[in-house]
Write an enzyme that holds these catalytic residues in place. Structure first.
Site, short mmCIF file in Angstrom:
data_model
loop_
_atom_site.label_atom_id
_atom_site.label_comp_id
_atom_site.label_asym_id
_atom_site.label_seq_id
_atom_site.Cartn_x
_atom_site.Cartn_y
_atom_site.Cartn_z
N HIS A 153 1.55 3.89 1.95
CA HIS A 153 2.19 4.62 3.05
C HIS A 153 3.71 4.67 2.91
O HIS A 153 4.33 3.69 2.51
CB HIS A 153 1.79 3.98 4.40
CG HIS A 153 0.39 4.33 4.82
ND1 HIS A 153 -0.33 3.59 5.73
CD2 HIS A 153 -0.42 5.37 4.45
CE1 HIS A 153 -1.53 4.14 5.90
NE2 HIS A 153 -1.60 5.21 5.14
N HIS A 175 4.67 -4.84 10.81
CA HIS A 175 5.11 -4.19 12.06
C HIS A 175 5.22 -5.14 13.25
O HIS A 175 4.44 -6.08 13.38
CB HIS A 175 4.14 -3.06 12.43
CG HIS A 175 4.20 -1.91 11.47
ND1 HIS A 175 5.07 -0.86 11.61
CD2 HIS A 175 3.48 -1.65 10.34
CE1 HIS A 175 4.88 0.00 10.62
NE2 HIS A 175 3.92 -0.46 9.83
N HIS A 200 -7.32 -0.53 5.88
CA HIS A 200 -6.25 0.34 6.41
C HIS A 200 -6.04 1.49 5.42
O HIS A 200 -6.03 2.66 5.80
CB HIS A 200 -4.98 -0.51 6.58
CG HIS A 200 -3.76 0.24 6.97
ND1 HIS A 200 -3.62 0.83 8.21
CD2 HIS A 200 -2.60 0.51 6.30
CE1 HIS A 200 -2.43 1.42 8.28
NE2 HIS A 200 -1.80 1.24 7.14
N HIS A 220 0.85 -1.21 0.00
CA HIS A 220 0.00 0.00 0.00
C HIS A 220 0.87 1.24 0.00
O HIS A 220 2.09 1.15 0.12
CB HIS A 220 -0.99 -0.02 1.17
CG HIS A 220 -0.38 0.09 2.53
ND1 HIS A 220 0.41 -0.90 3.08
CD2 HIS A 220 -0.44 1.07 3.47
CE1 HIS A 220 0.79 -0.53 4.29
NE2 HIS A 220 0.30 0.67 4.56
N ASP A 276 -0.09 -3.95 6.37
CA ASP A 276 -0.69 -3.41 7.60
C ASP A 276 -2.17 -3.79 7.71
O ASP A 276 -2.96 -3.08 8.33
CB ASP A 276 -0.59 -1.87 7.61
CG ASP A 276 0.84 -1.39 7.82
OD1 ASP A 276 1.73 -2.22 8.07
OD2 ASP A 276 1.05 -0.16 7.72
N ASP A 313 6.18 4.48 4.94
CA ASP A 313 7.03 3.50 5.63
C ASP A 313 7.02 2.14 4.90
O ASP A 313 7.69 1.20 5.31
CB ASP A 313 6.62 3.33 7.10
CG ASP A 313 5.24 2.74 7.30
OD1 ASP A 313 4.27 3.28 6.73
OD2 ASP A 313 5.12 1.72 8.02
N HIS A 314 6.28 2.07 3.78
CA HIS A 314 6.26 0.85 2.95
C HIS A 314 6.83 1.10 1.55
O HIS A 314 7.10 0.16 0.82
CB HIS A 314 4.82 0.30 2.84
CG HIS A 314 4.25 -0.07 4.17
ND1 HIS A 314 4.00 -1.37 4.55
CD2 HIS A 314 3.91 0.70 5.24
CE1 HIS A 314 3.52 -1.38 5.79
NE2 HIS A 314 3.46 -0.13 6.23
FE FE Z 1 3.02 0.64 8.12
ZN ZN Z 2 0.33 1.60 6.60
#
Ligand code: FE
Ligand code: ZN
Length: 258
Positions: A57, A170, A111, A55, A132, A59-60
């Protein structure tokens, strides 16, 4: 034998890394940061041939540009045009092959709306990269989707083989277990799991991958049809909740405020 290795990133992300049988090539899932990936690949003499994105975001996705510049891998990801650097955009039911493993794409909005998961049962044990969406003893926050869409997505994952190894992004397990224990203080499987996962963290080991059997027994978000979860949801909400979606929505709201 194919290996799957977690590269830690930021404070609690894992960048799951598939390594082919010859130990020459690697594929990373959700590289939010290029630096730890480059360090690991360099130290182990691996070429990066594939990236899987779940996805949008940061941090990905934050490492895509630098990794692409350095290794020119195939980059698979959701249809979302906002994610730069995807070379093949994927939809529900499409299949990709990585190191002889056949992965099918499962759309799991909730999410985020663009969220996809990658599932393969060509390995000895089936494997799932779920980003996530599903966490060990928890699930992702509903940033873009509704309780309906997220519950439907979790139910899609619940329909996979029970032995499926679950690779989440995570390390939230202990915090999730504290919440799960508040929801179901009498769940024996949960009491046992708290001990095993705490022991892993004490030894500085990841609690992941999880597996679906364990999630069915201990994850409140995978247990919305269970009477104990329904009763806890009603107590939290302060009124009767009738449907599974309402149970899920109440438990998710509870977790957000926990
Ligand atoms: Fe994340
Ligand atoms: Zn995320």
């Amino acid at each position: 034998m194919l290996k799957i290795h977690p590269i830690p990133a930021f404070s609690d992300n894992y960048i799951w890394t598939l390594i082919d049988a010859s130990e020459e090539r690697a594929c990373v899932v959700d590289p939010g940061d290029a630096t730890p990936v480059i360090d690991y690949l360099t130290a182990n003499n691996l070429a990066l041939t594939d990236i899987l994105i779940t996805h949008h975001h940061p941090d990905h996705t934050g490492g895509i540009a630098e990794l692409t510049q350095r290794y020119s891998p195939a980059v698979y990801g959701p249809m979302n045009e906002r994610i730069q650097g995807i070379t093949q955009r994927l939809q529900e039911g499409q299949r990709i092959e990585v190191f002889g493993l056949d992965f099918s794409v499962i759309e799991v909005p909730g999410h985020t709306l663009d969220h996809i998961a990658y599932f393969s049962d060509s390995n000895t044990t089936p494997i799932l990269f779920c980003g996530d969406t599903l966490f060990a003893a928890g699930c992702g926050r509903l940033f873009e989707g509704t309780p309906e869409t997220m519950l439907a997505s979790l139910e899609k994952l619940a329909a996979l083989p029970a032995a499926t190894q679950v690779y989440c992004t995570h390390e939230y397990t202990l915090a999730n277990l504290r919440f799960a224990s508040a929801v179901e203080p009498d769940n024996q499987d949960l009491l046992v799991r708290v001990q095993t996962e705490q022991a892993k963290r004490n030894a500085d080991k990841p609690t992941l991958p999880s597996n679906l059997t364990l999630e069915f027994a201990t994850n409140p978000f995978m247990r919305c049809a269970t009477p104990s979860i329904k009763a806890a949801a009603e107590q939290y909400a302060g009124h009767a909740v009738d449907t599974k979606v309402e149970v899920f929505a109440a438990v998710r709201r509870w977790k957000d405020n926990f």
